[in-house]
Design an enzyme around this catalytic site. Sequence first.
Site, short mmCIF file in Angstrom:
data_model
loop_
_atom_site.label_atom_id
_atom_site.label_comp_id
_atom_site.label_asym_id
_atom_site.label_seq_id
_atom_site.Cartn_x
_atom_site.Cartn_y
_atom_site.Cartn_z
N ILE A 51 0.83 -1.21 0.00
CA ILE A 51 0.00 0.00 0.00
C ILE A 51 0.87 1.27 0.00
CG2 ILE A 51 -1.74 1.24 1.37
CD1 ILE A 51 -2.40 -1.69 2.54
N SER A 172 -6.05 -0.73 10.90
CA SER A 172 -6.53 -2.00 10.35
C SER A 172 -7.88 -2.35 10.96
CB SER A 172 -5.51 -3.09 10.70
OG SER A 172 -6.10 -4.36 10.67
N TYR A 199 -0.47 -7.12 17.20
CA TYR A 199 -0.74 -6.29 16.01
C TYR A 199 -2.07 -5.54 16.17
CZ TYR A 199 -2.06 -5.35 11.10
OH TYR A 199 -2.48 -4.76 9.93
N LYS A 203 -2.82 -1.47 16.39
CA LYS A 203 -3.74 -0.80 15.47
C LYS A 203 -4.82 -0.05 16.26
CE LYS A 203 -1.50 -1.83 11.90
NZ LYS A 203 -0.91 -0.76 11.08
N THR A 233 -0.83 -8.16 -0.40
CA THR A 233 0.52 -7.60 -0.36
C THR A 233 1.50 -8.66 0.15
OG1 THR A 233 0.33 -6.89 1.94
CG2 THR A 233 -0.38 -5.31 0.27
#
Length: 313
Positions: A51, A172, A199, A203, A233
Amino acid sequence: MLRALASLFFYARFLREFSALGFRRRQPHWKPLAGNYRGQRWLVTGATGGIGRAIALAANRGGATVLAAARDQRKLAKLREDATCPEQLLPIAVDLSSMTAVAQMRNAAQIAERPVDVLINNVGVLLNDFGQTEEGLETSFATNILGHFVLTEGLRDAGLLQSDSVVINMSSGGIYGTPLRREAMAASTAQGYDGMAAYATHKRAQVALTGLWNQRWNGSPRVYVMHPGWVDTAGVRSSLPWFRATLKHFLRDAEQGADTALWLAEARPEIDGGIYLDRSLQPEHCFAFTRRGECSAEDLHQYLEAQAARCLS
Ligand SMILES: NC(=O)c1ccc[n+]([C@@H]2O[C@H](COP(=O)([O-])OP(=O)(O)OC[C@H]3O[C@@H](n4cnc5c(N)ncnc54)[C@H](OP(=O)(O)O)[C@@H]3O)[C@@H](O)[C@H]2O)c1
């Protein structure tokens, strides 16, 4: 077993919105972007892949000077090669997980010479294994949140983010699976390390920090937080191979993932809380349990400040 069921529920709940299906459903209602960024300076972290690369190339194509930050020199050189105006693509080799390196970068002449119009805090990693940086930080915590904290606050303190600048934090949909928690944010040992939970907490922390910065800075600069949707990705392929294998036909491409960041940089909507997805404001919470944070945004800020000071002392 419970965890697998919870994941299944989570992905089924958001499939229509976060996948390419959601993007394709909404896109016909949008006006095309003007895509004119002439005279602007953009700083994009994680600009060589996924991105971030799509954002950097689009900004450069629109006439911006892009300060492109990432670790790998070869990927930075390739990015420059692929840019529409290579002379306006300035590669910066930096490891965002090192606070020392981030502080050095922020003071480097290339960055310090003129304010940044658009800062895209894009780097984000989901690490399945526990690791620590040389500064003793859990690697994903350092990369996802502390590095961007040091960068953003440092640029603002130095007058390099001004009232007409915008900061865009790349968060996210993982936020919908966790409240704000200090404990899960920065593990200090491998025991019980859960990369996915870490994670998601980082976020969630980006959302809390966005709100706090807007409150404290009163729109100077404006800070937005966004979710790019589920995008195919290298990061997804390496961290979530099962997710990618199951949903590969439904994932967005990098340009689709980049769209909302480019739109925010151009439209600069009034600050109104929430998180942006597909050019529209979405709620910060979808389930009641994520509202019950174990710490406040102020606590988070204090914690980040203390961690940064320890690394930089
Ligand atoms: N892809 C998705 O479905 C998805 C969904 C929700 C949110 N997001 C968020 O969107 C953002 C971008 O994701 P992506 O999937 O495009 O990532 P990606 O494909 O993994 O790209 C990562 C980029 O970050 C750079 N990078 C990684 N670690 C770094 C470090 N320590 N210091 C400096 N640069 C570093 C990489 O370059 P080098 O290796 O050269 O450093 C590369 O340019 C992340 O914040 C992610 O959490 C993605």
